[in-house]
Enzyme design. Structure first.
Site, PDB file in Angstrom:
ATOM      1  CB  CYS A 117      45.106  54.650  44.606  1.00 33.13           C
ATOM      2  SG  CYS A 117      44.234  54.012  43.146  1.00 33.13           S
ATOM      3  CB  CYS A 119      46.773  51.635  40.304  1.00 32.38           C
ATOM      4  SG  CYS A 119      47.268  53.312  40.732  1.00 32.38           S
ATOM      5  CE  LYS A 192      42.819  59.380  39.057  1.00 30.07           C
ATOM      6  NZ  LYS A 192      43.622  58.567  39.967  1.00 30.07           N
ATOM      7  NE  ARG A 202      47.556  55.574  34.434  1.00 33.84           N
ATOM      8  CZ  ARG A 202      46.465  55.620  33.687  1.00 33.84           C
ATOM      9  NH1 ARG A 202      46.481  55.101  32.470  1.00 33.84           N
ATOM     10  NH2 ARG A 202      45.361  56.176  34.148  1.00 33.84           N
ATOM     11  CD  GLU A 230      31.834  60.205  41.103  1.00 34.81           C
ATOM     12  OE1 GLU A 230      31.993  60.077  42.329  1.00 34.81           O
ATOM     13  OE2 GLU A 230      31.747  59.222  40.339  1.00 34.81           O
ATOM     14  CE  LYS A 245      45.262  62.528  39.180  1.00 35.04           C
ATOM     15  NZ  LYS A 245      45.344  61.259  39.819  1.00 35.04           N
ATOM     16  CB  SER A 271      52.685  62.879  35.706  1.00 41.44           C
ATOM     17  OG  SER A 271      51.657  62.112  35.096  1.00 41.44           O
ATOM     18  CE1 TYR A 310      54.374  64.399  40.662  1.00 41.75           C
ATOM     19  CE2 TYR A 310      52.827  65.340  39.084  1.00 41.75           C
ATOM     20  CZ  TYR A 310      53.184  64.325  39.942  1.00 41.75           C
ATOM     21  OH  TYR A 310      52.364  63.243  40.105  1.00 41.75           O
TER      22      TYR A 310
HETATM   23  C1  PBG Z   1      46.462  56.572  41.379  1.00 43.86           C
HETATM   24  C2  PBG Z   1      46.807  57.920  40.900  1.00 43.86           C
HETATM   25  C3  PBG Z   1      47.156  58.328  39.618  1.00 43.86           C
HETATM   26  C4  PBG Z   1      47.505  59.679  39.727  1.00 43.86           C
HETATM   27  C5  PBG Z   1      47.310  60.061  41.048  1.00 43.86           C
HETATM   28  N1  PBG Z   1      46.858  58.956  41.761  1.00 43.86           N
HETATM   29  C6  PBG Z   1      47.288  57.587  38.357  1.00 43.86           C
HETATM   30  C7  PBG Z   1      46.102  57.021  37.685  1.00 43.86           C
HETATM   31  O1  PBG Z   1      44.973  57.203  38.120  1.00 43.86           O
HETATM   32  O2  PBG Z   1      46.329  56.314  36.710  1.00 43.86           O
HETATM   33  C8  PBG Z   1      48.019  60.533  38.618  1.00 43.86           C
HETATM   34  C9  PBG Z   1      48.889  61.658  39.025  1.00 43.86           C
HETATM   35  C10 PBG Z   1      49.712  62.234  37.936  1.00 43.86           C
HETATM   36  O3  PBG Z   1      49.572  61.893  36.745  1.00 43.86           O
HETATM   37  O4  PBG Z   1      50.540  63.081  38.263  1.00 43.86           O
HETATM   38  N2  PBG Z   1      45.261  56.071  40.921  1.00 43.86           N
END
Ligand code: PBG
Length: 325
Positions: A117, A119, A192, A202, A230, A245, A271, A310
């Site tokens: 990704c 970001c 997702k 984040r 999807e 997710k 998370s 985690y």
């Molecule tokens: C990257 C990504 C994210 C997560 C996994 N890959 C964050 C998002 O999409 O903002 C989240 C994983 C987590 O919250 O544990 N795009």
């Protein structure tokens, strides 16, 4: 009374004999944050017990993963330098690329998956290339494919695109195949959702979008048929594993996805799910181990074959202790 369901709950032996869901350490995947720099191992304030490590300190974490009997990890990179082009995402000396080389050397017994990704690498925190304030899908897909290839070249066993751009699985498959990585599977974050549960992540990845939100690419949580669409698209494009997710609020999706695809289904306990359990446990309001076991088994019962969490090391311990299994 002819029918007494309690007969099969009478003791631990019979309960285990008729158990419908069995869990196994081999299904667990542990997500890790690797950052630039050296000698750094910092605990994440919104994820107590989780650390952001530089490549040299990552080995300490990998040792614990290996000792716990967890066999797979997922790497997230947190670079010092972020720019508009996300150039550290595909740099040969990028943080994930360096981490892979080192980790494969030191812990060859583990299986390495990389999150693909942008970001974590863009200065604006969006998951792709911007055109004004819009994320440019096709340009982003080009950069994602380049990123996935650089991970494979650095030794990734599997790549996992989490950006939610259209057509990225096909583009990644094509570039991997062209470069002879025909055996590197793609685990697609296909279902997702745009979720509030990603907030602690984040903080950890320093990847919050600097403006707007991710709703133009991640899914609206009012929808489930959209998720099926999807999945079908990603399957057509060559995905090898489908991920749902977050996990806990989307168990219905795990079950539905399982019904419509013959691909393996993974669930990611994200998370925010970790942070909620951790915080309540620290307050003494819940029993951490019990909740971790119950939520993990729920994902497997719903249909997941693999589980990203985690809590992977702790879960492995609970499985060893026979709390679940
Ligand atoms: C990257 C990504 C994210 C997560 C996994 N890959 C964050 C998002 O999409 O903002 C989240 C994983 C987590 O919250 O544990 N795009």
């Amino acid at each position: 009374m002819m029918k007494r369901p309690r007969r099969l709950r009478n003791n631990e032996l019979i309960r285990k004999m008729v158990r419908e869901t069995r869990v196994d350490k081999a299904s667990l995947i542990y997500p890790m944050f690797i950052r630039d720099g050296a000698g750094i191992r910092e605990e994440l304030p919104s994820m107590p017990g989780q650390f952001r490590c530089s490549v040299d300190r990552m080995c300490y974490e990998l040792q614990k993963v290996s000792d716990a009997g967890v066999s797979a990890v997922m790497f997230f990179g947190v670079p010092d330098d972020k720019d508009e082009a996300a150039s550290q995402a595909y740099a040969e000396g990028g943080v994930v690329q360096r981490a892979l080389k080192e980790a494969k050397k030191r812990f060859p017994e583990l299986y390495y998956i990389t999150d693909v990704c942008l970001c974590e690498y863009t200065s604006h925190g969006h998951c792709g290339m911007l055109c004004g304030h819009e994320v440019d899908n096709d340009e982003t897909v080009r950069i994602l494919a380049k990123t996935a290839l650089s991970h494979a070249q650095a030794g990734a066993d599997m790549v996992a695109p989490s950006d939610m751009m259209d057509g990225r699985v096909a583009a990644i498959r094509e570039i991997l195949d062209k470069n002879a990585y025909i055996n590197v599977p793609i685990m697609s974050y296909a279902v997702k959702y745009a979720s509030g549960f990603y907030e602690p992540f984040r903080d950890a990845a320093k990847s919050a979008p600097s403006f707007g939100d991710r709703k133009s690419y991640q899914m609206d949580y009012h929808n489930s048929r959209e998720g099926i669409r999807e999945v079908l698209l990603d399957e057509e494009e060559g995905a090898d594993i489908i991920m749902v997710k977050p996990a806990l609020s989307y168990l219905d999706m795990i079950t539905k996805v399982k019904e419509i695809t013959s691909l393996p289904v993974a669930a990611y306990s994200v998370s925010g799910e970790y942070a909620m359990i951790k915080a309540a446990a620290q307050k003494g309001w819940i029993n951490e181990a019990k909740i971790v076991c119950e939520t993990a088994v729920a994902a497997f019962r719903a249909g997941a074959q693999s589980y990203l969490t985690y809590y992977a090391k702790e879960l492995a311990g609970y499985i060893d202790e026979g709390r679940i299994g």
